[in-house]
Write a protein that holds these residues in place. Structure first.
Motif, PDB file in Angstrom:
ATOM      1  N   THR A 172       0.800  -1.232   0.000  1.00 24.29           N
ATOM      2  CA  THR A 172       0.000   0.000   0.000  1.00 24.29           C
ATOM      3  C   THR A 172       0.826   1.273   0.000  1.00 24.29           C
ATOM      4  OG1 THR A 172      -0.148  -0.072   2.425  1.00 24.29           O
ATOM      5  CG2 THR A 172      -1.932  -1.136   1.179  1.00 24.29           C
ATOM      6  N   ASP A 173       2.118   1.180   0.215  1.00 27.56           N
ATOM      7  CA  ASP A 173       2.976   2.363   0.219  1.00 27.56           C
ATOM      8  C   ASP A 173       2.915   3.013  -1.166  1.00 27.56           C
ATOM      9  OD1 ASP A 173       5.086   4.187   0.035  1.00 27.56           O
ATOM     10  OD2 ASP A 173       6.420   2.991   1.294  1.00 27.56           O
ATOM     11  N   ASP A 188       4.779   5.061  -2.720  1.00 25.20           N
ATOM     12  CA  ASP A 188       6.051   5.064  -3.448  1.00 25.20           C
ATOM     13  C   ASP A 188       6.313   3.709  -4.101  1.00 25.20           C
ATOM     14  OD1 ASP A 188       6.573   7.675  -2.763  1.00 25.20           O
ATOM     15  OD2 ASP A 188       7.707   7.144  -0.955  1.00 25.20           O
ATOM     16  N   THR A 241       3.651   1.335  -4.775  1.00 28.20           N
ATOM     17  CA  THR A 241       2.570   1.019  -5.716  1.00 28.20           C
ATOM     18  C   THR A 241       2.691   1.809  -7.015  1.00 28.20           C
ATOM     19  OG1 THR A 241       1.094   2.655  -4.690  1.00 28.20           O
ATOM     20  CG2 THR A 241       0.977   0.389  -3.856  1.00 28.20           C
TER      21      THR A 241
END
Length: 456
Positions: free
Chosen positions: A20-21, A23, A25
């Motif tokens: 989910t970060d 940077d 994704t």
């Protein structure tokens, strides 16, 4: 919605399978195509089992969230590009070769298996998996199936579609369906397997494939022939095919491409040539076949014909061809790689037309081609930071596709439609054909969750 989606996904998936970060994704947002819009995924999922994929699709279906399946993202049409708020389903962790059967001559693989990994594994058993896209060292079997990819060997062995016997597919609602067979023959019902090949993940998620194998052929030998014009090289191609020869490879590089490869790799290719034709045979006595093809090249006007003496020289010539697209990218920094396939008899007209389009727009356009099957890759080189040059690049790209259709060809031989060629697919299919394609899509994916915005 995003938090509910992530929570629901994590309920049955390992923690490290749900990313989910932003940077991280964002690095999954697009493939290698230019001029293709890409959105921001809500989450990236890296499943390891069929059950994981089923859970993703059940969750996405319940929440009406789009899902974009991905392989190695080496595609050139935007077919793997994310849409805003989607689940990117990256299948690269499903990378097991489940079976290689020398008696049945099949391999059973997961979608994340890299093409070259499979090719080497079956080769150790005296078998051969022919499809060999230029990105074969990194591209995955699932991606190859999604775009029905080809490669250098198609003139003799055909494209990916000829080697997919059966599939396990997770449908949009999470159900698992098996198609096809592992037998040498079979005609039970509609050929749903072939329907999924080339569907770009818009009908279901391939989670297992049964692939046909062939006996490993002898080591091929390559011949290089120089021509003073692209038309003469294309005449040689026609003469070779008309003469009943079956080369394992028949590739063409125009002058722009040859010069670009030399500039990148200092390979010493003949820069004065207008077209370089590479022919190969993997027959028991390839030297005899090369001599016959060499004579046809000379009759068509070749200025020089040089057969390789051994496998090492052959591989050096093939390496030059494989470097073509990388070399052309280095010319201006950005490329638009077209993928227009025309009847072999129209190959000369196609190359002449591309040269005229390059002159009209004052652009560098190099052409490499799987000449034996008429599949050309005109590659438009341009500076993406120059708005006017970018506009001319896009206009030339469209004119090349129009030229291909005018010559009785198709807008894509192996790269797929994706985002890049949606408008052109509609032109090629016509209104009735497009209506029926959309009806097929609706039957498999009524809520249009699978790879939305691609194809049409």
């Amino acid at each position: 919605m995003s938090s509910a989606l992530v929570e629901a996904l994590r309920a049955e998936l390992p923690a490290d399978a749900v990313l989910t970060d932003p940077d991280v994704t964002s690095s999954y947002a697009h493939d290698m195509a230019s001029f293709c819009a890409a959105g921001s995924p809500a989450v990236v999922v890296l499943p390891r089992t069929v059950a994981h994929v089923q859970h993703v699709m059940r969750t996405a279906s319940a929440l009406r969230v789009p899902v974009v399946p991905q392989g190695a993202r080496t595609g050139l049409s935007g077919g793997a590009n994310a849409t805003d708020g989607c689940v990117v389903l990256s299948l690269v962790k499903m990378d097991r070769i489940l079976e290689i059967n020398p008696v049945d001559r099949v391999a059973v693989v997961e979608p994340g298996v890299v093409n070259a990994t499979l090719s080497r594994a079956v080769g150790e058993l005296g078998l051969y998996y022919p499809p060999d896209p230029s990105s074969w060292e990194t591209c995955t079997i699932g991606g190859n199936i999604g775009t029905a990819s080809g490669g250098l060997c198609c003139v003799k062995y055909g494209v990916t579609a000829e080697y997919v016997l059966g599939l396990d597919v997770v449908l949009a609602d999470g159900r698992l369906m098996s198609t096809g067979r592992r037998t040498a023959k079979g005609v039970a019902g509609y050929d749903l397997t072939r329907l999924f090949v080339g569907s770009e993940g818009s009908l279901g998620i391939v989670v297992r494939a049964v692939l046909a194998l062939r006996p490993k052929p002898p080591q091929q030998l390559v011949l290089a022939a120089e021509f003073g014009s692209a038309a003469a090289a294309c005449d040689a191609v026609c003469a070779i095919m008309e003469g009943g020869h079956v080369p394992s490879l028949l590739e063409l590089m125009d002058r722009t491409t040859v010069q670009a490869v030399n500039a990148l790799a200092h390979m010493g290719l003949p820069e004065t040539t207008e077209a370089l034709l590479l022919a190969a045979f993997d027959t028991p006595d390839p030297a005899v076949d090369l001599a016959a093809v060499g004579a046809l090249c000379e009759a068509a006007g070749a200025t020089q014909v040089v057969p390789a003496e051994d496998a090492a020289e052959s591989e050096l010539l093939l390496q030059a061809r494989r470097l073509s697209l990388t070399a052309l990218e280095a010319v201006k920094g950005t490329t638009m790689i077209d993928d227009v396939c025309v009847p072999r008899s129209k190959l000369g007209a196609m190359l002449d037309g591309v040269a005229a389009i390059a002159d009209k727009h004052a652009l560098t356009i190099g052409v490499c081609a799987h000449a034996g099957d008429g599949n050309t890759h005109p590659t438009v080189c341009f500076d993406a930071a120059d708005p006017d040059e970018s506009r001319r690049a896009r206009e030339s790209f469209d004119e090349i596709m129009a030229l291909g259709l005018d010559l009785g060809g198709t807008i894509t031989g192996e790269h797929g439609v994706g985002v890049l060629k949606k408008e052109w697919l509609a032109r090629e299919l016509g209104p009735v054909g497009l209506e029926m394609q959309r009806a097929v899509k609706a039957a498999f994916d009524p809520h249009h969750l699978l790879n939305p915005g691609k194809l049409f």
